[in-house]
Design a protein around this motif. Structure first.
Motif, short mmCIF file in Angstrom:
data_model
loop_
_atom_site.label_atom_id
_atom_site.label_comp_id
_atom_site.label_asym_id
_atom_site.label_seq_id
_atom_site.Cartn_x
_atom_site.Cartn_y
_atom_site.Cartn_z
N THR A 44 0.90 -1.25 -0.13
CA THR A 44 0.13 -0.13 -0.03
C THR A 44 0.93 1.32 -0.16
O THR A 44 0.70 2.35 -0.80
CB THR A 44 -0.93 0.13 1.21
N ARG A 83 4.62 8.64 3.39
CA ARG A 83 4.45 7.42 2.72
C ARG A 83 5.53 6.27 2.95
O ARG A 83 5.35 5.17 3.15
CB ARG A 83 4.38 7.73 1.08
N LEU A 112 1.32 4.12 -3.00
CA LEU A 112 1.06 5.68 -2.90
C LEU A 112 1.88 6.52 -3.14
O LEU A 112 1.90 7.49 -3.55
CB LEU A 112 0.76 5.95 -1.37
N ASP A 138 5.23 14.88 1.89
CA ASP A 138 4.22 13.99 1.23
C ASP A 138 5.12 12.63 1.01
O ASP A 138 4.29 11.61 1.06
CB ASP A 138 3.89 14.60 -0.13
#
Length: 456
Positions: free
Chosen positions: A333, A353, A337, A349
């Protein structure tokens, strides 16, 4: 386990040893300019202070595991830690670059022995119901050591000088040896290498060294280096024809260790590949400075550290195979992302992740080691631990090599970076498939519980 209580001090000692070995894989990086000035050596020569450590640390880990299965664990552990300490002292006192490189080769050899022995020690140190927590603790300290290396090295070099990065191993080693002598059962001797072991070791070490050299040089010097991996094929084939290879082959085929090894190899390949691309994305696309890039990269090991105890606890209370599947799903996941690699992102950002990927690795690493070691026969625990160590080390080299292919083919563009991220996602997706497949196969192989009153 042979004792009645959990020997957590032994787990801590194993964790300190793993931390020390990982620390020395990266702490020298920041010292290369100082070492070059001290010995008037070119950069092409001083970099062997790094390669001289990494090559034996990877190439000798499987032969070390084979030797451990024939030796007493306490004398083997003391030898490994003491050898690592002595070679560290030689490196710190080296009068020339040649002595330093030779000492680093010795360090790497004893580091391979430590990497092979710790899974067997931790497996025997605690009861099965807390083994997930113990494995997770030790599995976390390795990555933390590698991340801590450059920062600690910079502080020591500025305060004392570059020899201090090697001397710091001496007090830690004394503590680890003291704990080992008090907590590891006496018994067993150090096995003398025979001709069959030397031949087996030569073939395995040569194949591992060739693979590592080709994979690590390809991202730096060109994809043609990947052809070097073909040299390892006849070496592995020759090893497979030796009678001594049969226990290893049987271990992988029948003990249930193949699934955990495949999941480890594929997960770490994806993460290492993404970790290789991330700094270039930060600096070239987001125009981040080196300090911001370093802080952003820290998000992954911090995420792993935050989740490892949770992964170990849930593995103990629920199911380690289930936790490996959940951890792999979280890693996938996080990589999905990350894969857009948008030019409009800020470093934060990417950081959150990466932290999610680290959380997934924290949930995965310890439970996966529990699964691998749980199904290994007692007389092959050293080989099983070494096999997982080899898979992990090769994956760290394989990841950058794999993602460099699409990146290089697109002229090192952002499109190539995104294609590389997709490859990382594909690798972890295969890891998830391998984890689930191994889980299903194992459940089908287990006998169904017999209901009371229906037994024949």
């Amino acid at each position: 386990m042979t004792g009645a209580t959990n020997r957590w001090w032994l787990v801590i000692a194993a964790g300190l040893a793993v931390f020390m070995v990982a620390l020395d894989s990266s702490i020298v990086n920041v010292a290369l300019p100082s070492i070059g000035q001290a010995f008037h050596a070119r950069a092409s020569l001083t970099e062997w202070a790094i390669l001289g450590y990494l090559l034996p640390a990877v190439a000798l880990v499987l032969p070390a595991g084979r030797w451990l299965d024939r030796s007493g664990r306490r004398p083997a552990f003391v030898l490994a830690v003491a050898g690592f300490a002595v070679s560290s002292a030689i490196a710190g006192a080296a009068p020339g670059i040649g002595w330093l490189i030779a000492a680093r080769v010795l360090q790497g050899a004893f580091g391979a022995l430590l990497a092979a022995i710790f899974p067997a020690l931790v497996t025997a140190a605690v009861r099965p119901e807390v083994r997930g927590r113990a494995m997770s603790l030790v599995a976390t300290l390795g990555p933390l050591g590698a991340v801590t290396g450059p920062a600690l090295g910079g502080v020591l070099i500025a305060a004392v000088g570059w020899p201090a990065i090697f001397y710091i191993n001496l007090p830690v080693s004394l503590v680890v040896i003291g704990i080992g002598l008090r907590t590891i059962e006496a018994g067993g001797r150090l096995a003398l290498p025979d001709r069959a072991w030397l031949l087996e070791s030569a073939l395995l070490a040569s194949a591992s060294a060739v693979l590592l050299a080709a994979l690590t040089q390809a991202p730096v010097h060109g994809l043609a280096w990947l052809l070097g991996t073909l040299v390892a094929v006849p070496l592995v084939v020759a090893w497979g024809r030796l009678p001594a290879s049969r226990p290893v082959v049987d271990l992988v085929r029948s003990s249930g260790i193949a699934g955990p090894m495949a999941a480890l190899l594929l997960n770490v390949t994806g993460i290492a590949g993404l970790g290789f691309i991330a700094p270039f994305f930060l600096e070239e696309m987001l125009h981040a400075g080196s300090a911001v890039t370093g802080l952003t990269a820290l998000a992954l090991p911090l995420g792993m550290a935050s989740a490892s105890s949770v992964g170990g606890y849930l593995a103990d209370r629920w199911n380690p195979r289930g936790m490996t599947a959940i951890g792999t799903a979280v890693i996938a996941t996080g990589l999905v992302l990350i894969s857009p690699l948008s030019g409009g992102w800020q470093p934060a950002d990417l950081a959150w992740r990466l932290a999610l990927v680290g959380i997934g690795m924290g949930l995965f690493a310890g439970p996966n080691m529990v699964v691998a070691m749980r199904h290994a026969p007692g007389h092959l625990l050293g080989t099983a631990g070494a096999a997982t160590g080899l898979a992990r080390s090769l994956a760290f080299a394989l990841g950058p090599a794999v993602v460099t292919v699409p990146w290089a083919l697109t002229g090192y563009s952002i499109t190539g970076m995104r294609a590389a991220a997709v490859l990382a996602v594909a690798s972890v997706t295969l890891a998830f498939a391998a984890t689930v497949a191994a889980w299903v196969v194992r459940r089908r192989a287990e006998p169904a519980p017999v209901e009371l009153g229906r037994a024949a």
